[in-house]
Structures are given as structure tokens and as C-alpha cells.
Design a protein around this motif. Structure first.
Motif, PDB file in Angstrom:
ATOM      1  N   GLU A 102      15.050  -6.394  -8.627  1.00 40.30           N
ATOM      2  CA  GLU A 102      15.156  -6.111  -7.298  1.00 40.30           C
ATOM      3  C   GLU A 102      13.712  -6.377  -6.772  1.00 40.30           C
ATOM      4  N   GLY A 103      13.645  -6.872  -5.437  1.00 44.39           N
ATOM      5  CA  GLY A 103      12.364  -7.049  -4.788  1.00 44.39           C
ATOM      6  C   GLY A 103      11.503  -8.049  -5.367  1.00 44.39           C
ATOM      7  N   SER A 104      11.862  -8.802  -6.368  1.00 42.78           N
ATOM      8  CA  SER A 104      10.877  -9.772  -6.764  1.00 42.78           C
ATOM      9  C   SER A 104      10.939 -11.023  -5.841  1.00 42.78           C
ATOM     10  N   LEU A 105      12.094 -11.494  -5.623  1.00 41.83           N
ATOM     11  CA  LEU A 105      12.321 -12.556  -4.679  1.00 41.83           C
ATOM     12  C   LEU A 105      11.547 -12.546  -3.474  1.00 41.83           C
ATOM     13  N   GLU A 106      11.657 -11.086  -2.656  1.00 42.01           N
ATOM     14  CA  GLU A 106      11.228 -10.972  -1.621  1.00 42.01           C
ATOM     15  C   GLU A 106       9.764 -11.123  -1.536  1.00 42.01           C
ATOM     16  N   SER A 107       9.167 -10.650  -2.668  1.00 40.11           N
ATOM     17  CA  SER A 107       7.845 -10.942  -2.679  1.00 40.11           C
ATOM     18  C   SER A 107       6.913 -12.151  -2.561  1.00 40.11           C
ATOM     19  N   MET A 108       7.790 -13.327  -3.003  1.00 41.87           N
ATOM     20  CA  MET A 108       7.498 -14.636  -2.821  1.00 41.87           C
ATOM     21  C   MET A 108       8.014 -15.006  -1.527  1.00 41.87           C
ATOM     22  N   LYS A 109       9.062 -14.708  -1.155  1.00 41.36           N
ATOM     23  CA  LYS A 109       9.922 -15.027   0.329  1.00 41.36           C
ATOM     24  C   LYS A 109       8.838 -14.860   1.537  1.00 41.36           C
ATOM     25  N   THR A 110       8.405 -13.424   1.389  1.00 37.35           N
ATOM     26  CA  THR A 110       7.820 -12.869   2.469  1.00 37.35           C
ATOM     27  C   THR A 110       6.363 -12.803   2.392  1.00 37.35           C
ATOM     28  N   GLY A 111       5.757 -12.591   1.010  1.00 36.33           N
ATOM     29  CA  GLY A 111       4.505 -12.379   0.547  1.00 36.33           C
ATOM     30  C   GLY A 111       4.313 -10.786   0.688  1.00 36.33           C
ATOM     31  N   TYR A 112       5.197  -9.873   1.034  1.00 37.68           N
ATOM     32  CA  TYR A 112       4.945  -8.688   0.909  1.00 37.68           C
ATOM     33  C   TYR A 112       5.811  -7.971  -0.144  1.00 37.68           C
ATOM     34  N   VAL A 113       5.361  -6.783  -0.715  1.00 41.52           N
ATOM     35  CA  VAL A 113       6.271  -5.915  -1.648  1.00 41.52           C
ATOM     36  C   VAL A 113       6.219  -4.504  -1.115  1.00 41.52           C
ATOM     37  N   ASP A 114       7.074  -3.707  -1.431  1.00 42.18           N
ATOM     38  CA  ASP A 114       7.322  -2.290  -0.898  1.00 42.18           C
ATOM     39  C   ASP A 114       6.247  -1.501  -2.023  1.00 42.18           C
ATOM     40  N   GLU A 115       5.837  -0.557  -1.610  1.00 46.86           N
ATOM     41  CA  GLU A 115       4.534   0.076  -2.151  1.00 46.86           C
ATOM     42  C   GLU A 115       5.402   0.627  -3.663  1.00 46.86           C
ATOM     43  N   THR A 116       6.449   1.127  -3.620  1.00 46.23           N
ATOM     44  CA  THR A 116       7.302   1.486  -4.704  1.00 46.23           C
ATOM     45  C   THR A 116       7.306   0.283  -5.906  1.00 46.23           C
ATOM     46  N   TRP A 117       7.578  -0.846  -5.322  1.00 45.72           N
ATOM     47  CA  TRP A 117       7.982  -1.920  -6.408  1.00 45.72           C
ATOM     48  C   TRP A 117       6.326  -2.136  -6.790  1.00 45.72           C
ATOM     49  N   ALA A 118       5.371  -1.910  -6.149  1.00 42.80           N
ATOM     50  CA  ALA A 118       4.043  -2.493  -6.471  1.00 42.80           C
ATOM     51  C   ALA A 118       3.535  -1.350  -7.598  1.00 42.80           C
ATOM     52  N   ARG A 119       3.923  -0.176  -7.251  1.00 46.04           N
ATOM     53  CA  ARG A 119       3.340   0.899  -8.257  1.00 46.04           C
ATOM     54  C   ARG A 119       4.234   0.954  -9.409  1.00 46.04           C
ATOM     55  N   GLU A 120       5.605   0.542  -9.494  1.00 48.81           N
ATOM     56  CA  GLU A 120       6.172   0.510 -10.578  1.00 48.81           C
ATOM     57  C   GLU A 120       5.938  -0.466 -11.595  1.00 48.81           C
ATOM     58  N   HIS A 121       5.736  -1.744 -10.970  1.00 51.52           N
ATOM     59  CA  HIS A 121       5.762  -2.908 -11.683  1.00 51.52           C
ATOM     60  C   HIS A 121       4.169  -3.491 -11.985  1.00 51.52           C
ATOM     61  N   HIS A 122       3.189  -2.991 -11.015  1.00 51.30           N
ATOM     62  CA  HIS A 122       1.949  -3.517 -11.294  1.00 51.30           C
ATOM     63  C   HIS A 122       0.882  -2.188 -10.967  1.00 51.30           C
ATOM     64  N   GLU A 123       0.930  -1.422 -11.692  1.00 51.98           N
ATOM     65  CA  GLU A 123       0.201  -0.216 -11.076  1.00 51.98           C
ATOM     66  C   GLU A 123      -1.221  -0.321 -10.786  1.00 51.98           C
ATOM     67  N   TYR A 124      -2.019  -0.901 -11.652  1.00 49.20           N
ATOM     68  CA  TYR A 124      -3.318  -1.007 -11.525  1.00 49.20           C
ATOM     69  C   TYR A 124      -3.608  -1.789 -10.334  1.00 49.20           C
ATOM     70  N   TRP A 125      -2.959  -3.001 -10.160  1.00 52.11           N
ATOM     71  CA  TRP A 125      -3.061  -3.626  -8.775  1.00 52.11           C
ATOM     72  C   TRP A 125      -2.783  -2.768  -7.530  1.00 52.11           C
ATOM     73  N   TYR A 126      -1.689  -1.987  -7.724  1.00 53.56           N
ATOM     74  CA  TYR A 126      -1.156  -1.287  -6.585  1.00 53.56           C
ATOM     75  C   TYR A 126      -2.476  -0.226  -6.097  1.00 53.56           C
ATOM     76  N   ARG A 127      -3.062   0.452  -7.178  1.00 53.03           N
ATOM     77  CA  ARG A 127      -4.066   1.446  -7.170  1.00 53.03           C
ATOM     78  C   ARG A 127      -5.191   0.855  -6.127  1.00 53.03           C
ATOM     79  N   GLU A 128      -5.663  -0.440  -6.902  1.00 51.31           N
ATOM     80  CA  GLU A 128      -6.718  -1.344  -6.362  1.00 51.31           C
ATOM     81  C   GLU A 128      -6.321  -1.661  -4.875  1.00 51.31           C
ATOM     82  N   ALA A 129      -5.219  -1.772  -4.679  1.00 52.70           N
ATOM     83  CA  ALA A 129      -4.899  -2.397  -3.353  1.00 52.70           C
ATOM     84  C   ALA A 129      -5.024  -1.243  -2.234  1.00 52.70           C
ATOM     85  N   LYS A 130      -4.686   0.029  -2.875  1.00 53.38           N
ATOM     86  CA  LYS A 130      -4.772   1.096  -2.075  1.00 53.38           C
ATOM     87  C   LYS A 130      -6.112   1.522  -1.871  1.00 53.38           C
TER      88      LYS A 130
END
Lengths: 74, 331, 209
Positions: free
Chosen positions: B284-312
Motif C-alpha cells: 500500500e502506498g508505494s505506487l503513489e510515492s512514484m506516481k505523485t512523489g509524495y508519501v503519507d507520514e505514516t508510510w514514511a515512518r513505518e517503512h523508512h523511519e530514519y529518513w522520516y525523522r530526518e525529513a521532519k
């Protein structure tokens, strides 16, 4: 879910079909015709389907390629 | 049958006669009574004289063609076919066992940019050309066994002619866009310490555990380095050798290029099936990330946690939220 | 039943290239393509120089046929390997596989891409109606349908290049060998194209692998 599963199964069947070890070559058996629709040489206007005549003509023609027997002796 | 018997009989008599002759005659090393030496020389691939400019190369008999045929019709077609089928079946099994990987938490509705426009355009250029090349390439390798029995060779030749031209014209586009892609994504795909955790936990693929990572996890990095960089460039370069004949490459170069191209491409396609699965219907959510370029914060936190924290605005490797896999080594 | 073969007697070939020219003229072969070529081995070495004319040998286990992705090749009852240019996609695989360098491609496509493959047809044309303009345009003359043998062999001035039914050629060659002495093994390329006797027996027994 059902349609996805059906699609996956059809896909799997198609992918597996690629693994068939079909023979790569039409195995040639002497004197048989394998392949594309084409008129045979003896079916041309000159021979009109007379295969025996064509074959004897070809044999005679092939024999013309040797000079042995045509040379004067000695 | 009778003729066969006579031949055998004649061979036996001949052997007997020769044997008797050999016993009677003194042993002299006579020059061979055949052209074995000439044959051997001819098949070693030495260049011969040809009055006219030779169309390709100057050999009388090129033995490499037989080798190429055995590779292409043998292992490449058969192992390659089984490999693709195996990967497909494995993905189907994975889907049945694991199901679609869903978000665990509720989506927050807040979005983070994961891919820039340039990155997405490059990705989809590579992706689209890859799919076209894969389909047309597989048609050329397996069409004779799969499609011709269904629709006949005349109809198939239309498909194959179209496929070959699409393959030849899309190929350079794929190569060029792959170069851009390598340049764009290489920096975020270098090894990072946290990747060791991903390897140890096998990415949490089967357990369902979320392993923290920076922008790309080790699975994505593997796909990037082995797939895009090594196989992409290998297949691209050998493809160019094959695509433009008559620029100095001889037949043997093209045979070698073809073997590398086809085996590399089959492995590439097998790997890509995994990438395409997880990037589309598998998560869920992976296709949208490449389609729109954006992911939901939940997706980012669950799948790429360090990157999420860095982005925040955090330091990335800071304390992780409960419920996520904790790196066993302290950071 | 005839089994058409080519045989080049290397004791006789004088490298005149008459066969190449005859073929190009008879079939009006496209520019840049020669269906036949004369190869000289040990050129300039006294006593060891041999020339022979090679073209498509119409192999028993034809590599071109085995690797063609669109299956354009076919074989007639007389063992002639022919192809359908309409279906050819110009991939060049037959060109990679052929031991004799027979398949050639005009560079007619965009950026010098390969056009339709062209090769020796044993003067037997292609799938089009025998003797039609369409057939001549694509494949050249169909001499077999006129009861003639390939032009290159028939006009060979020293009768080094022989074409026709394998048994007839074997008879001619045997007579020659008997007259001039020697082992009769001077048939370069023969084993590659038609197999040695043992290979042939295995093939008829076990099928292609």
C-alpha cells in the motif's frame, strides 16, 4: 481477490508455457517437406507436376558436370 | 537394415585388411591420408584470403557460431524460462502467504515529498522503456515456442518485426535514461550502517516487521546496484553493440554481446518482477510515492523511519517510535 | 529422392571467382551482398594453397533454422534450405550462427539496421510462385523449376564446384579420386554441413538435440 487470483493463475500458466522444451529444430527426414507453403520445383510450368521427369532431368544435368567419359580415350 | 549390415561388414573387412597391411608393412610415419590438419587450421578461426572484400570476416568456417547456437538455444532459453517462471510462482506464493503489505497505523493525511519531478520522470522513462524492451525481447526468445504454435508464423512475424524495431529504437533511450537514473539515485544508495540490520532481519519481508532505514533500504539498494547499475549498464552497452551493426564489430563480438545481453536481461527481468510487484500491487502506498512523489507520514515512518525523522527535521537515527523494530545496536 | 548438395573440389578450384560473378549476375543480387565467396587457405604457400567456393551449404542440421526467432526457414524435399523474406525481421541471428557466413543483410534500415536476410537459394527461389517476378525480385532465378542446376556450379570452368544430388556428386567425385589418386577427403566444409557418416546415423536414430 478472486479475479486477482485467476489473473495470477493464468499468468503463471503462461509463464510456465515458456519452459516447454520444444525441439529447436524441425528434424529433417530425407525426402520429406517441412515448412512453408511453396510450389515444388516439378510443379512449375516446365514440368507440370511430373516429378519423375524432373528427377531424371536433374540426374542427367548433374552427370553433365563431369568430363570423365566425354573425353576421348588416351 | 540390410544396407546397414553391409556397411558394417565392409567396415569390418576394411579394418581387417588394414590391420593385415599394417602388420606386414614397416612402421613409417606417413603424412595423414586426409585433410585433418587443414580442417583443424580452418576451424581455429584463422583469417583466410578472399579476393573480394569479405562481407563479415575472413574465415572459411566459423566454429563460434555453433557455440553461440548451443548457448542461446540451450541454457539461455531453458534456464532463463524456468527462472522467470520460478520468480513468478514465488511472487504468487508470497502474495498468498503474506497478502498485500498494508499500512499499520492510520494515514495522517500529511504528506512528505519522497521523489522530485525529475526523479519521477527519469524513473518512468526507464520503467516504460524497460517494460517495452522486456516484452519485445522475450517475444524474440520465446515467441517461437509459445506464440507461433498459437497464431502461426506469418502473423507472428508481424509482431516480431514490430517488436524488433521497438526494441532497437527504445534501447538507446533506455540506456540514456539509465545513466541519468544512476546519477540521480547513486548518492542515497550507498551503504549505511543500518543496512546491516535489514540484512539480519531479511528485510522483515516474511515476519512483517518494519526495519528502519534511511531513504532507501537495503532491498532497494540491492535492486539499484545489481539491477539498475550492473545489469542495466551491461545490457545497455551490449545492446548498443548489437543495435548498430557495421561499426567495426565482427560477428564474434556480436555473438558474445548477445550471450551477455540475453542472460543479463533475463536476470534483470526476473529481479524486476520483484520490484514491480512490491512497487504496485504488493504494498500500500508505494505506487503513489512514484506516481505523485509524495508519501503519507505514516508510510514514511513505518517503512523508512530514519529518513522520516530526518525529513521532519530530526537527526534520523534518534529514538524510534514504539511498535517499530528497534536496531539492536545502539546508535 | 534427391538430396541437393554443393561440393567444391579443392584440387580443381583456381580461385577465378567466376561462381561469385555468375551468381550475382544470374540473380541480380542486391548491392553489397555476395551469396558465394571464394576462400583461399594457405595463400602463397607453395604446394599447400587451396581455394574453395563457399555459399549456403543447405545443411542437414541447419543452424540458421535452429536459431531463427520467427521460423522463416524451411526445407524442401530435396534438402534445399530456403527462407521466407516476407517474414524475416532482420535480427541477424542466422548470421551469427552460420558456420559458412552465408546469410547476409543489406543495410537498408534506419541507422544502418539490417534489412531482410539474403542467402544462396540453390537457385530454387522462395515461397512465391515459381518463376514469378515477385520471386525473382526477392530471391533471384528459380533454375531448379526449369530443370537446371545452380548457375555457379554449372558454369564452373574447371568443374571444381559441383551442385546437385549428393549421390550423383559422390559418383563424380569418386571417379575423379580414382583417376588422380588420393584419399578423397578433400571436401572441406562437407562434414560441417552434412555431418560425417557417424553423426548422420546418430541423428536419424536419436533426433536433434
Amino acid at each position: 481477490m478472486n479475479t486477482t487470483r485467476t489473473a495470477l493463475l493464468i499468468g503463471a500458466a503462461m509463464a510456465l508455457a515458456a519452459c516447454g522444451e520444444a525441439p529447436q529444430v524441425t528434424n529433417y527426414k530425407a525426402g520429406t517437406y517441412s515448412g512453408k507453403p511453396d510450389t515444388r520445383p516439378w510443379e512449375s510450368a516446365a514440368y507440370g507436376g511430373d516429378k519423375a521427369l524432373w528427377e531424371s532431368d536433374m540426374r542427367a544435368r548433374a552427370r553433365k558436370q563431369t568430363e570423365i567419359g566425354r573425353m576421348p580415350p588416351g | 537394415m540390410c544396407a546397414h549390415l553391409i556397411v558394417t561388414l565392409r567396415a569390418v573387412l576394411l579394418a581387417a585388411a588394414l590391420g593385415l597391411g599394417w602388420m606386414a608393412a614397416p612402421a613409417v610415419a606417413a603424412p595423414p591420408d586426409n585433410n585433418a590438419d587443414v580442417y583443424r587450421a580452418v576451424r581455429e578461426g584463422t583469417a583466410q584470403s578472399i579476393t573480394f572484400t569479405a562481407p563479415a570476416d575472413r574465415m572459411l568456417i566459423q566454429s563460434e557460431g555453433q557455440t553461440w547456437r548451443q548457448w542461446r538455444n540451450g541454457p539461455i532459453t531453458q534456464i532463463g524460462g524456468w527462472m522467470l517462471a520460478g520468480v513468478f510462482v514465488a511472487l504468487v506464493l508470497f502474495r498468498l502467504v503474506r497478502g498485500k503489505i498494508m499500512l499499520e497505523g492510520p494515514p495522517t493525511g500529511r504528506l512528505i515529498q519522497r521523489f522530485s519531478t525529475v526523479e519521477r520522470m527519469t524513473h518512468w522513462t526507464v520503467a516504460l522503456s524497460f517494460v517495452l524492451l522486456a516484452i519485445t525481447g522475450l517475444t524474440l526468445l520465446f515467441g517461437k515456442h509459445v506464440v507461433i504454435p498459437l497464431i502461426g508464423y506469418s502473423a507472428f512475424s508481424w509482431i516480431a518485426a514490430l517488436g524488433k524495431n521497438v526494441h532497437n529504437f527504445v534501447g538507446p533511450l533506455f540506456f540514456a535514461s539509465t545513466l541519468v537514473m544512476v546519477a540521480l539515485f547513486a548518492r542515497d544508495n550507498v551503504w549505511q550502517a543500518i543496512d546491516a540490520l535489514w540484512i539480519r532481519k531479511a528485510g522483515g519481508l516474511l515476519s512483517g516487521e518494519h526495519v528502519p532505514s534511511w531513504r532507501f533500504n537495503f532491498g532497494e539498494k540491492t535492486w539499484f546496484w545489481i539491477g539498475v547499475v550492473i545489469l542495466g549498464l551491461l545490457v545497455g552497452i551490449t545492446g548498443l553493440v548489437l543495435d548498430f551493426p557495421g561499426n567495426g564489430q565482427i560477428r564474434q563480438d556480436m555473438q558474445l554481446a548477445h550471450i551477455i545481453h540475453t542472460s543479463g536481461a533475463l536476470i534483470f527481468i526476473a529481479l524486476s518482477l520483484g520490484h514491480i510487484y512490491i512497487g504496485s500491487v504488493g504494498m500500500e502506498g508505494s505506487l503513489e510515492s512514484m506516481k505523485t512523489g509524495y508519501v503519507d507520514e505514516t508510510w514514511a515512518r513505518e517503512h523508512h523511519e530514519y529518513w522520516y525523522r530526518e525529513a521532519k527535521g530530526g537527526s534520523g537515527a534518534a529514538p524510534v517510535a514504539p511498535g517499530s523494530a528497534r536496531p539492536s545496536t545502539a546508535h | 529422392m534427391a538430396r541437393m548438395k554443393f561440393l567444391c573440389d579443392t584440387e580443381r578450384c583456381i580461385e577465378c571467382n567466376g561462381c561469385v560473378t555468375a551468381c550475382k549476375n544470374e540473380h541480380e543480387v542486391p548491392w553489397g551482398i555476395q551469396r558465394r565467396r571464394v576462400v583461399t587457405i594457405n595463400d602463397g604457400v607453395v604446394g599447400q594453397e587451396k581455394s574453395m567456393s563457399v555459399a549456403c551449404m543447405h545443411c542437414s542440421d541447419a543452424p540458421c533454422m535452429a536459431v531463427c526467432p520467427v521460423d522463416v526457414f524451411y526445407r524442401t524435399e530435396d534438402g534445399v534450405v530456403l527462407h521466407d523474406k516476407d517474414a524475416c525481421i532482420g535480427c541477424g541471428y542466422c548470421f551469427y550462427a552460420c558456420p559458412f557466413g552465408a546469410p547476409q543483410f543489406p543495410q537498408t534500415g534506419t541507422f544502418g539496421q539490417r534489412g531482410k536476410m539474403d542467402k544462396c537459394t540453390f537457385c530454387a527461389g522462395g515461397p512465391e510462385a515459381d518463376g514469378s517476378d515477385a520471386e525473382f525480385e526477392k530471391y533471384g532465378k528459380n533454375r531448379l523449376a526449369e530443370g537446371k542446376l545452380p548457375m555457379c556450379a554449372e558454369m564452373c570452368s574447371t568443374k571444381a564446384l559441383l551442385g546437385g544430388d549428393g549421390t550423383a556428386l559422390a559418383d563424380i567425385f569418386r571417379e575423379r579420386v580414382v583417376r588422380r589418386g588420393g584419399s578423397g577427403a578433400e571436401m572441406i566444409g562437407w562434414n560441417t554441413a552434412y555431418g560425417s557418416g557417424e553423426q548422420k546415423r546418430q541423428q536419424t536414430r536419436g533426433g536433434d538435440k
